[in-house]
Design a protein around this motif. Structure first.
Motif, PDB file in Angstrom:
ATOM      1  N   ALA A  17     -22.301  -7.134 -10.176  1.00 45.45           N
ATOM      2  CA  ALA A  17     -20.662  -6.846 -10.178  1.00 45.45           C
ATOM      3  C   ALA A  17     -20.329  -6.353 -11.310  1.00 45.45           C
ATOM      4  O   ALA A  17     -20.711  -6.609 -12.610  1.00 45.45           O
ATOM      5  CB  ALA A  17     -20.032  -8.247  -9.617  1.00 45.45           C
ATOM      6  N   GLN A 185     -15.077  -4.831  -2.932  1.00 43.30           N
ATOM      7  CA  GLN A 185     -15.839  -5.273  -4.323  1.00 43.30           C
ATOM      8  C   GLN A 185     -16.870  -4.381  -4.957  1.00 43.30           C
ATOM      9  O   GLN A 185     -17.530  -3.522  -4.326  1.00 43.30           O
ATOM     10  CB  GLN A 185     -16.325  -6.559  -4.318  1.00 43.30           C
ATOM     11  CG  GLN A 185     -16.836  -7.267  -5.695  1.00 43.30           C
ATOM     12  CD  GLN A 185     -17.276  -8.725  -5.519  1.00 43.30           C
ATOM     13  OE1 GLN A 185     -17.512  -9.256  -4.488  1.00 43.30           O
ATOM     14  NE2 GLN A 185     -17.776  -9.220  -6.476  1.00 43.30           N
ATOM     15  N   PHE A 187     -19.882  -3.096  -7.246  1.00 44.56           N
ATOM     16  CA  PHE A 187     -21.168  -3.423  -7.979  1.00 44.56           C
ATOM     17  C   PHE A 187     -22.044  -2.055  -8.562  1.00 44.56           C
ATOM     18  O   PHE A 187     -21.691  -0.928  -8.056  1.00 44.56           O
ATOM     19  CB  PHE A 187     -22.073  -3.774  -6.988  1.00 44.56           C
ATOM     20  CG  PHE A 187     -21.596  -5.148  -6.271  1.00 44.56           C
ATOM     21  CD1 PHE A 187     -21.913  -6.404  -6.810  1.00 44.56           C
ATOM     22  CD2 PHE A 187     -20.907  -5.174  -4.952  1.00 44.56           C
ATOM     23  CE1 PHE A 187     -21.528  -7.469  -6.025  1.00 44.56           C
ATOM     24  CE2 PHE A 187     -20.636  -6.020  -4.464  1.00 44.56           C
ATOM     25  CZ  PHE A 187     -20.682  -7.439  -5.128  1.00 44.56           C
TER      26      PHE A 187
END
Length: 356
Positions: A17, A185, A187
């Motif tokens: 991440a 999210q 990464f």
């Protein structure tokens, strides 16, 4: 479509991440977040042609072509409305380019002393995609080139890119994403050559991804690799009724957690049988009239990584594989500030039809 023995395939894998406190730039290869714009590029945020919602950013790939003076970034967007899943009208792919002079000019205008990347620094000496900005500086790198017979004699795609970029410029551009557009999210994406996967051993998170993949697809990867026709493998073949899917499974079995496959002017890996006229379906470049070539595709393992960047939000995206085709000449008009739209071909997950 058969793969040439001379074709180089690079496999992208999730590499952790991205800390929300860290800045990323146009040369960061990443999943999710907002796109990072090249200097001078402006972006009117794309919307879904079907439901008119704003499209979420899926991946960013920094992929300059060798023998080209341009920095080059590709961004893929998609609609998170379940009614739009699997429909090409709900996706868009944008290619952006700029010259070293554009970066230097922007740095001069902001009175920064940070050096710009030189044309020889991009990927000629790089071997990875995606790393922290602090780690990019003074990295010793080794390059990989994908041969082709176009005007550009190959392309370099990297994971630990040269760090002389403009991350420190205070007004570095980023896409002005509407507040109501879901954000995934983020990464990092790292890379290895597919030919090196024989020595690749899954550990930790990779083993967990492998188990999830086997459970979801009803197969045992080790048995596919050994060529044994076990019951689970037979069930998968019957379940999908498609030899193309079986071939897809075999091809990715050494690394089922791959999220991206890159092979400029190479051969795509279809998850279901494509239309017989699939090559004719790929339109010529609308700007220069040159044919488009396959560049990269998004893989099924990416789906499980597409979670909301906001903890109390629940968004998702479903697809089998998404193939990106770009202008063979990677044409770019001098002084242009608008990304070029390229062609995207979406194949659904074969399982999706079982739930309709």
């Amino acid at each position: 479509m058969a793969t040439s023995i001379h074709e180089t395939v690079l496999v992208g894998i999730c590499d952790g991440a991205i800390d929300t406190k860290k800045n990323t730039s146009y040369c960061t290869n990443k999943i999710g977040d907002k796109p990072d714009l090249l200097p001078i590029i402006s972006l009117q945020y794309p919307i879904c042609c079907l439901c008119q919602r704003g499209l979420s950013h899926i991946v960013q790939v920094y992929c300059p072509l060798a023998a080209s003076p341009y920095h080059r970034t590709i961004n893929v967007f998609a609609c998170t409305n379940p009614q739009c899943f699997g429909k090409p009208e709900s996706w868009i792919v944008l290619r952006s380019q700029c010259m070293d002079d554009d970066i230097k000019g922007r740095q001069d205008n902001t009175s920064t002393t940070e050096p710009a990347m030189s044309g020889t620094d991009w990927c000629d000496e790089a071997d990875d995609w995606g790393m922290d900005n602090e780690e990019q500086v003074n990295v010793a790198e080794s390059g990989v080139q994908v041969p082709n017979d176009s005007v550009h004699e190959g392309t370099d795609v990297s994971s630990k890119l040269q760090g002389l970029c403009i991350d420190g410029v205070e007004d570095q551009q980023s896409a002005l994403q509407p507040t109501d557009v879901p954000v995934f999210q983020s990464f990092y994406i790292s890379v290895m050559e597919e030919t090196d996967l024989d020595g690749f051993h899954d550990m930790g998170h990779e083993n967990e991804l492998l188990r999830e993949y086997e459970e979801r697809e009803g197969v045992i990867v080790e048995e596919i690799q050994s060529g044994k026709a076990k019951e689970e493998y037979e069930k998968a073949t019957v379940k999908h009724g498609d030899e193309v899917f079986t071939g897809f499974m075999k091809k990715i079995s050494l690394c089922p957690e791959q999220v991206l496959r890159y092979s400029w002017a190479g051969s795509p890996l279809f998850i279901i049988k494509p239309p017989s006229n699939v090559n004719e379906m790929v339109p010529f470049c609308g700007h220069c009239g040159s044919p488009r070539v396959f560049e990269f595709q998004l893989m099924p393992a990416l789906v499980s990584l597409l979670g909301s960047a906001v903890t109390n939000s629940d968004i998702s995206l479903e697809f089998g594989t998404v193939l990106v085709y770009t202008c063979r000449n990677s044409c770019w008009k001098s002084g242009s500030t608008v990304p070029v739209e390229e062609f995207i071909f979406v194949q659904p997950d074969p399982d999706q039809k079982l739930f309709k």
